[in-house]
Design an enzyme around this catalytic site. Structure first.
Site, PDB file in Angstrom:
ATOM      1  CB  ILE A 123     -20.583  -0.712 -34.170  1.00 56.07           C
ATOM      2  CG1 ILE A 123     -20.589  -1.359 -32.726  1.00 56.07           C
ATOM      3  CG2 ILE A 123     -20.914  -1.976 -35.102  1.00 56.07           C
ATOM      4  CD1 ILE A 123     -21.844  -1.323 -32.092  1.00 56.07           C
ATOM      5  CB  ALA A 161     -25.025   8.567 -37.056  1.00 53.58           C
ATOM      6  CB  ALA A 162     -26.742   6.766 -32.103  1.00 52.22           C
ATOM      7  CE1 TYR A 179     -27.996   5.032 -27.505  1.00 46.58           C
ATOM      8  CE2 TYR A 179     -28.227   3.738 -25.660  1.00 46.58           C
ATOM      9  CZ  TYR A 179     -27.972   4.003 -26.973  1.00 46.58           C
ATOM     10  OH  TYR A 179     -27.265   3.009 -27.781  1.00 46.58           O
ATOM     11  NE  ARG A 211     -21.013   2.253 -12.108  1.00 44.78           N
ATOM     12  CZ  ARG A 211     -20.028   2.323 -13.123  1.00 44.78           C
ATOM     13  NH1 ARG A 211     -19.096   3.131 -13.214  1.00 44.78           N
ATOM     14  NH2 ARG A 211     -19.941   1.308 -14.172  1.00 44.78           N
ATOM     15  N   GLY A 256     -28.881   2.805 -11.236  1.00 43.89           N
ATOM     16  CA  GLY A 256     -29.245   2.793 -12.729  1.00 43.89           C
ATOM     17  C   GLY A 256     -28.606   1.881 -13.601  1.00 43.89           C
TER      18      GLY A 256
HETATM   19  N1  LIG Z   1     -21.497  -0.366 -28.515  1.00 46.24           N
HETATM   20  C1  LIG Z   1     -22.590  -0.939 -28.045  1.00 46.24           C
HETATM   21  O1  LIG Z   1     -22.433  -1.891 -27.216  1.00 46.24           O
HETATM   22  C2  LIG Z   1     -23.929  -0.693 -28.615  1.00 46.24           C
HETATM   23  C3  LIG Z   1     -25.118  -1.401 -27.950  1.00 46.24           C
HETATM   24  C4  LIG Z   1     -26.488  -1.140 -28.472  1.00 46.24           C
HETATM   25  C5  LIG Z   1     -26.662  -0.369 -29.445  1.00 46.24           C
HETATM   26  N2  LIG Z   1     -25.423   0.402 -30.051  1.00 46.24           N
HETATM   27  C6  LIG Z   1     -25.726   1.027 -31.322  1.00 46.24           C
HETATM   28  O2  LIG Z   1     -24.975   0.969 -32.243  1.00 46.24           O
HETATM   29  C7  LIG Z   1     -24.574   2.378 -33.063  1.00 46.24           C
HETATM   30  C8  LIG Z   1     -22.940   2.437 -32.930  1.00 46.24           C
HETATM   31  O3  LIG Z   1     -22.714   2.753 -31.678  1.00 46.24           O
HETATM   32  P1  LIG Z   1     -20.781   2.444 -31.432  1.00 46.24           P
HETATM   33  O4  LIG Z   1     -20.793   1.876 -29.986  1.00 46.24           O
HETATM   34  O5  LIG Z   1     -20.397   2.369 -32.470  1.00 46.24           O
HETATM   35  O6  LIG Z   1     -20.837   4.330 -30.972  1.00 46.24           O
HETATM   36  P2  LIG Z   1     -20.056   5.358 -31.298  1.00 46.24           P
HETATM   37  O7  LIG Z   1     -19.905   6.478 -30.564  1.00 46.24           O
HETATM   38  O8  LIG Z   1     -18.507   4.756 -31.423  1.00 46.24           O
HETATM   39  O9  LIG Z   1     -20.484   5.752 -32.978  1.00 46.24           O
HETATM   40  C9  LIG Z   1     -21.506   6.574 -33.184  1.00 46.24           C
HETATM   41  C10 LIG Z   1     -21.028   7.367 -34.271  1.00 46.24           C
HETATM   42  O10 LIG Z   1     -22.000   8.408 -34.649  1.00 46.24           O
HETATM   43  C11 LIG Z   1     -21.308   9.533 -34.904  1.00 46.24           C
HETATM   44  N3  LIG Z   1     -22.474  10.581 -34.670  1.00 46.24           N
HETATM   45  C12 LIG Z   1     -23.120  10.959 -33.607  1.00 46.24           C
HETATM   46  N4  LIG Z   1     -24.000  11.877 -33.878  1.00 46.24           N
HETATM   47  C13 LIG Z   1     -23.735  12.142 -35.074  1.00 46.24           C
HETATM   48  C14 LIG Z   1     -24.810  13.007 -35.853  1.00 46.24           C
HETATM   49  N5  LIG Z   1     -25.782  13.872 -35.330  1.00 46.24           N
HETATM   50  N6  LIG Z   1     -24.467  12.946 -37.362  1.00 46.24           N
HETATM   51  C15 LIG Z   1     -23.458  12.161 -37.824  1.00 46.24           C
HETATM   52  N7  LIG Z   1     -22.870  11.362 -37.051  1.00 46.24           N
HETATM   53  C16 LIG Z   1     -23.077  11.255 -35.666  1.00 46.24           C
HETATM   54  C17 LIG Z   1     -20.230   9.358 -34.021  1.00 46.24           C
HETATM   55  O11 LIG Z   1     -19.179  10.441 -34.347  1.00 46.24           O
HETATM   56  C18 LIG Z   1     -20.132   8.209 -34.033  1.00 46.24           C
HETATM   57  O12 LIG Z   1     -18.690   7.934 -34.945  1.00 46.24           O
HETATM   58  C19 LIG Z   1     -25.205   3.252 -32.371  1.00 46.24           C
HETATM   59  O13 LIG Z   1     -26.339   3.576 -32.897  1.00 46.24           O
HETATM   60  C20 LIG Z   1     -25.704   2.660 -31.019  1.00 46.24           C
HETATM   61  O14 LIG Z   1     -26.771   3.168 -30.259  1.00 46.24           O
HETATM   62  C21 LIG Z   1     -24.320   0.069 -29.601  1.00 46.24           C
END
Ligand SMILES: NC(=O)c1ccc[n+]([C@@H]2O[C@H](COP(=O)([O-])OP(=O)(O)OC[C@H]3O[C@@H](n4cnc5c(N)ncnc54)[C@H](O)[C@@H]3O)[C@@H](O)[C@H]2O)c1
Length: 314
Positions: free
Chosen positions: A20, A82-83, A149, A274, A276
């Site tokens: 994202i 970031a997560a 999470y 599945r 969970g």
């Molecule tokens: N994809 C979904 O459907 C979805 C749904 C709900 C919430 N989210 C939230 O959206 C956000 C982005 O998710 P995404 O799907 O793009 O996931 P993603 O894993 O592609 O992006 C997360 C980014 O955070 C970076 N990261 C992880 N730990 C880090 C740290 N300690 N320091 C610096 N960078 C760090 C990773 O390298 C990655 O680039 C997240 O916060 C996630 O919780 C995503």
């Protein structure tokens, strides 16, 4: 919409090299913003980002990096993505999950104290609701996280709300439902779409766990990016907004739509359900519509079609 407010605006995007985040970064650059990405590239990739004179990548861990206040100091908008993402991953390693999602978030909010930052937009998750007791799920739906999470994303929200109340840090939380689009790694949210596309690309049959009547609210990544911009400009500090499509599709419907889009001659197979996984999910997006002017624009078939064109074109 006052998108011109992003022109020359300094923006910090944590997790900007991820799925994202990289879509958000491209949009901000397109609007003329100066963007700094803070990402440790644990799941994100530098290759997800364009090479651009107004883009800087700081490769560091949010939970431990020195000088966070310096990165924040010049920023007008902070987008916090970031997560460590994933329910199963968090059950395997709750410590890393909490380190990034809780400690990292607190460090970021604390760095924004007494800064010029106009808005901090936190990417939260519908995972915090757990199994839905009623649909569609509104913001005040009971919250019962079923993984570390989900719990850590919920904690990130509570810290954001208190940072707004106690420190006057202008945080806004967006609770995403199932986001899909490119670049997409296999993960637990969009896993089904990426797995189906991969199988379709190879001409393989699709496997559905269970009878296919379980449902999800799939929202296209460009709508989520737009929600971030709207929240940066118009969200109320301390508030949380659901961000989804406002509709739900069963996995059976999803499979049929994807087979139709790709024109592949494959069967749908069924495997035991599945454990969970929540049964149904659908966002009530009326608060985001009212308060932010959020309106999802990309219907599922159109978003999937766009993805497929890119997949076969690349
Ligand atoms: N994809 C979904 O459907 C979805 C749904 C709900 C919430 N989210 C939230 O959206 C956000 C982005 O998710 P995404 O799907 O793009 O996931 P993603 O894993 O592609 O992006 C997360 C980014 O955070 C970076 N990261 C992880 N730990 C880090 C740290 N300690 N320091 C610096 N960078 C760090 C990773 O390298 C990655 O680039 C997240 O916060 C996630 O919780 C995503």
């Amino acid at each position: 919409m006052a998108h011109e407010r992003f022109e020359n605006a300094r923006c910090l995007v944590t997790g900007g090299a991820g799925f994202i985040g990289s879509n958000l970064v491209r949009r901000l650059l397109h609007l003329g913003a100066e963007v700094t990405v803070l990402d440790n590239l644990v799941t994100g990739k530098a290759a997800n980002l364009p090479s651009h004179p107004r883009l800087t990548l700081v490769e560091a861990d949010l939970a431990t990096v020195y000088g966070l206040a310096d990165l924040v100091r010049d920023a007008r908008f902070v987008f916090h993505l970031a997560a460590q993402v994933g329910n199963l991953k968090s059950i395997e390693d709750a410590t890393t999950d909490a380190s990034t999602n809780v400690i990292g978030s607190i460090r970021l909010y604390q760095s924004c104290r007494d800064s010029q930052v106009e808005k901090v937009v936190y990417s939260s998750s519908s995972a915090m609701f757990g199994e839905a007791v009623s649909l569609p799920v509104a913001e005040d739906h009971p919250q019962r996280p079923e993984s570390f999470y989900a719990l850590s994303k919920m904690a990130g929200e509570h810290y954001a709300r208190l940072a707004a109340e106690l420190w006057s840090v202008p945080t806004v939380c967006l609770r995403y439902f199932n986001v899909y689009g490119l670049p997409m790694e296999r993960n637990e949210y969009t896993g089904v779409i990426s797995i189906f596309f991969e199988q379709l690309r190879r001409g393989q049959d699709l496997t559905i766990y269970g009878d296919g009547s379980q449902s999800r609210d799939f929202v296209y990544v460009s709508d989520v990016v737009e929600a971030n911009l709207l929240a940066a400009l118009g969200g109320s500090p301390g508030e949380a907004y659901n961000i989804g499509s406002g509709t739900r599709s069963t996995i059976g419907q999803l499979a049929s739509t994807m087979i139709e889009i790709t024109g592949r001659d494959v069967e749908v197979l069924h495997a035991p359900p599945r454990r969970g996984e929540v049964r149904d999910s659908q966002a009530d997006i009326s608060r985001a519509a009212r308060a932010l002017g959020y309106q999802p624009r990309v219907e599922l078939a159109a978003g999937l079609g766009e993805m497929w064109n890119e997949i076969v074109g690349s």
